[in-house]
Design a protein around this motif. Structure first.
Motif, mmCIF file in Angstrom:
data_model
loop_
_atom_site.group_PDB
_atom_site.id
_atom_site.type_symbol
_atom_site.label_atom_id
_atom_site.label_comp_id
_atom_site.label_asym_id
_atom_site.label_seq_id
_atom_site.Cartn_x
_atom_site.Cartn_y
_atom_site.Cartn_z
ATOM 1 N N PRO A 1 0.808 -1.237 0.000
ATOM 2 C CA PRO A 1 0.000 0.000 0.000
ATOM 3 C C PRO A 1 0.829 1.270 0.000
ATOM 4 O O PRO A 1 0.282 2.365 -0.138
ATOM 5 N N ARG A 2 2.135 1.171 0.140
ATOM 6 C CA ARG A 2 2.971 2.364 0.180
ATOM 7 C C ARG A 2 3.172 2.988 -1.198
ATOM 8 O O ARG A 2 3.565 4.158 -1.306
ATOM 9 N N LEU A 3 2.933 2.217 -2.259
ATOM 10 C CA LEU A 3 3.198 2.725 -3.613
ATOM 11 C C LEU A 3 2.246 3.836 -4.020
ATOM 12 O O LEU A 3 2.518 4.567 -4.978
ATOM 13 N N HIS B 1 11.522 7.437 3.368
ATOM 14 C CA HIS B 1 12.923 7.025 3.318
ATOM 15 C C HIS B 1 13.344 6.750 1.871
ATOM 16 O O HIS B 1 12.555 6.260 1.057
ATOM 17 N N PHE B 2 14.616 7.037 1.605
ATOM 18 C CA PHE B 2 15.152 6.857 0.257
ATOM 19 C C PHE B 2 15.204 5.369 -0.104
ATOM 20 O O PHE B 2 15.638 4.534 0.708
ATOM 21 N N VAL B 3 14.766 5.054 -1.320
ATOM 22 C CA VAL B 3 14.783 3.674 -1.802
ATOM 23 C C VAL B 3 15.859 3.495 -2.859
ATOM 24 O O VAL B 3 16.777 2.699 -2.699
ATOM 25 N N VAL C 1 7.165 9.504 -3.082
ATOM 26 C CA VAL C 1 7.686 10.846 -3.334
ATOM 27 C C VAL C 1 8.794 10.730 -4.366
ATOM 28 O O VAL C 1 9.719 9.917 -4.222
ATOM 29 N N LEU C 2 8.708 11.545 -5.429
ATOM 30 C CA LEU C 2 9.736 11.626 -6.455
ATOM 31 C C LEU C 2 10.382 13.001 -6.397
ATOM 32 O O LEU C 2 9.699 14.020 -6.516
ATOM 33 N N ARG C 3 11.687 13.032 -6.199
ATOM 34 C CA ARG C 3 12.410 14.293 -6.037
ATOM 35 C C ARG C 3 13.427 14.447 -7.169
ATOM 36 O O ARG C 3 14.269 13.572 -7.372
ATOM 37 N N LEU D 1 9.840 6.099 -0.083
ATOM 38 C CA LEU D 1 8.674 5.390 0.435
ATOM 39 C C LEU D 1 8.699 5.424 1.959
ATOM 40 O O LEU D 1 9.755 5.636 2.575
ATOM 41 N N THR D 2 7.531 5.200 2.564
ATOM 42 C CA THR D 2 7.463 5.086 4.014
ATOM 43 C C THR D 2 8.016 3.737 4.460
ATOM 44 O O THR D 2 8.054 2.775 3.688
#
Length: 431
Positions: free
Chosen positions: A233-235, A286-288, A239-241, A255-256
């Motif tokens: 469900p996180r997708l 958090h960064f993936v 966040v795209l930076r 993603l969380t």
């Protein structure tokens, strides 16, 4: 170690020419019943023409002498040039044997079999039929495609379409009348005939989200660290930076950590109002990994966000919004991007890499609220087309200095600083 050497050092098999010798005696006069038109094609003489070199002596005039002394109008000051320039209203009569030369050879695929009458319809141009170069399944498909194309062209030539404004309004009104008077059971899916229509919706622009800009991101692989068969469900709230490193532009994906954080963030986002104060605790993303853009499409004319609303609302909820009419509400997509995983380079220098993003909602500023109202006026203000036309007319006389722009593509702020204008290509890379 021994190895077997190939007999052929070339990549393809060598084929040698083996022409047949000339017959030892003259041919007999045999009567073979056949159509003489078979031998009227000029390509039957190609082998004879190539095997028999003909000496050709070309003079300075390339074999076509032109004696200009035969026309007196070229040498007299006010001569009559009617001989050189015939009257277009009284064309010269063409010999019937030369009429075929006035036709367009590109519109005829058949060989010349005799004189062609002017004004007659010529067959469509077709590709040369070389069956030994194509597979059998392609031959049948090509034949059906040619037949359908010829029928469509003939139909389009016979039916002239009226594209005037009155005709367009008439056709639009006729489409509504056709839907109202038609039976839903008779409407079938174009590719799945077993599916029929059960309900109709009127199409409206979605005024609730029209002021927002939506981009469509497609990933070459499923993002995140979970296998494809596991629900994530996180997708829905990633966040795209935009990032930059050594001149390359890419996107950082966040993603969380837990599913509960993503579910709580989405619930709070739906319940919030734009004027609500910020949350007490921010949501941590958090960064993936990093993704690079493979393809960027700036204009998406055939893909939309579509919401089917039945027009009902929850009467028990006192805070529920006012229900809108039943219909299909759409919003266009600004850009579409295809992303793939970026190769990890430990020696690459990042400008400002963030391991964690703390996300909170902040109230809109006055400039943002005004910009949102202007974007929303496109679908809620009936006089928007007239206002936009007046604004475009007023903007034609303005110069770049009135907006604070200089000749180098930069803008000047109130404190004298200069900010570089960032384009979409600079952020997401070229297509």
């Amino acid at each position: 170690m021994s190895f077997k050497k190939s007999k052929l050092d070339l990549l393809i098999r060598v084929r040698y020419s083996n022409p047949l010798p000339s017959p030892p005696c003259p041919p007999k006069l045999l009567n073979i019943p056949t159509d003489p038109k078979r031998y009227a094609r000029p390509e039957f003489l190609d082998d004879i023409a190539t095997s028999m070199p003909l000496p050709m002596v070309v003079d300075g005039e390339l074999g076509m002498p032109l004696d200009l002394s035969q026309w007196d109008c070229l040498w007299e000051e006010n001569g009559d040039d009617s001989e050189l320039n015939p009257d277009p209203n009284r064309p010269h009569k063409v010999d019937p044997r030369d009429q075929f030369m006035l036709g367009d050879p590109a519109t005829s695929a058949a060989p010349f079999l005799g004189p062609v009458v002017l004004g007659a319809s010529t067959p469509l141009a077709a590709m040369p039929n070389v069956p030994w170069l194509r597979k059998t399944e392609y031959l049948s498909r090509e034949g059906s495609t040619r037949a359908a194309l010829s029928q469509d062209l003939k139909h389009n030539q016979d039916n002239m379409i009226d594209i005037s404004r009155d005709a367009q309004l008439r056709d639009i009104e006729a489409s509504f009348a056709a839907i109202e008077n038609s039976d839903l059971a008779s409407l079938r899916h174009p590719t799945k005939p077993e599916l029929t229509a059960v309900e109709t919706f009127e199409i409206f622009p979605d005024a609730e989200i029209w002021a927002n800009a939506y981009d469509l991101f497609r990933f070459s692989e499923r993002p995140g660290d979970r296998p494809p068969d596991v629900e994530d469900p996180r997708l829905d709230c990633a966040v795209l930076r935009p990032m930059e490193a050594d001149g390359d532009h890419f996107l950082a994906y966040y993603l969380t950590k837990e599913d509960e954080d993503a579910i709580e963030f989405k619930a709070n986002r739906l319940a919030r109002s734009p004027d609500d104060p910020p949350e007490d605790e921010p949501t941590l993303f958090h960064f993936v990994r990093d993704y690079e853009t493979v393809k960027v499409e700036q204009e998406i004319p055939n893909e939309f966000l579509l919401v089917l609303d039945d027009g009902t609302s929850n009467d028990d909820d006192a805070d529920s919004k006012k229900s809108r009419p039943k219909g299909a509400y759409y919003k266009n997509i600004e850009r579409k991007m295809l992303l793939k995983k970026k190769r990890v380079n430990t020696y690459e220098s990042y400008g400002d890499k963030w391991d964690v993003v703390r996300l909170t909602h902040t109230p809109m500023s006055a400039e943002e609220a005004q910009e949102r109202e202007e974007a929303l006026a496109e679908v809620v203000d009936p006089l928007f087309p007239l206002a936009r036309g007046d604004a475009d007319a007023d903007a034609e006389g303005e110069v770049d200095e009135a907006h604070g722009l200089n000749g180098h593509g930069e803008s000047s702020g109130a404190n004298g600083t200069r900010h570089e204008i960032v384009d979409a290509v600079d952020v997401f890379g070229e297509e």
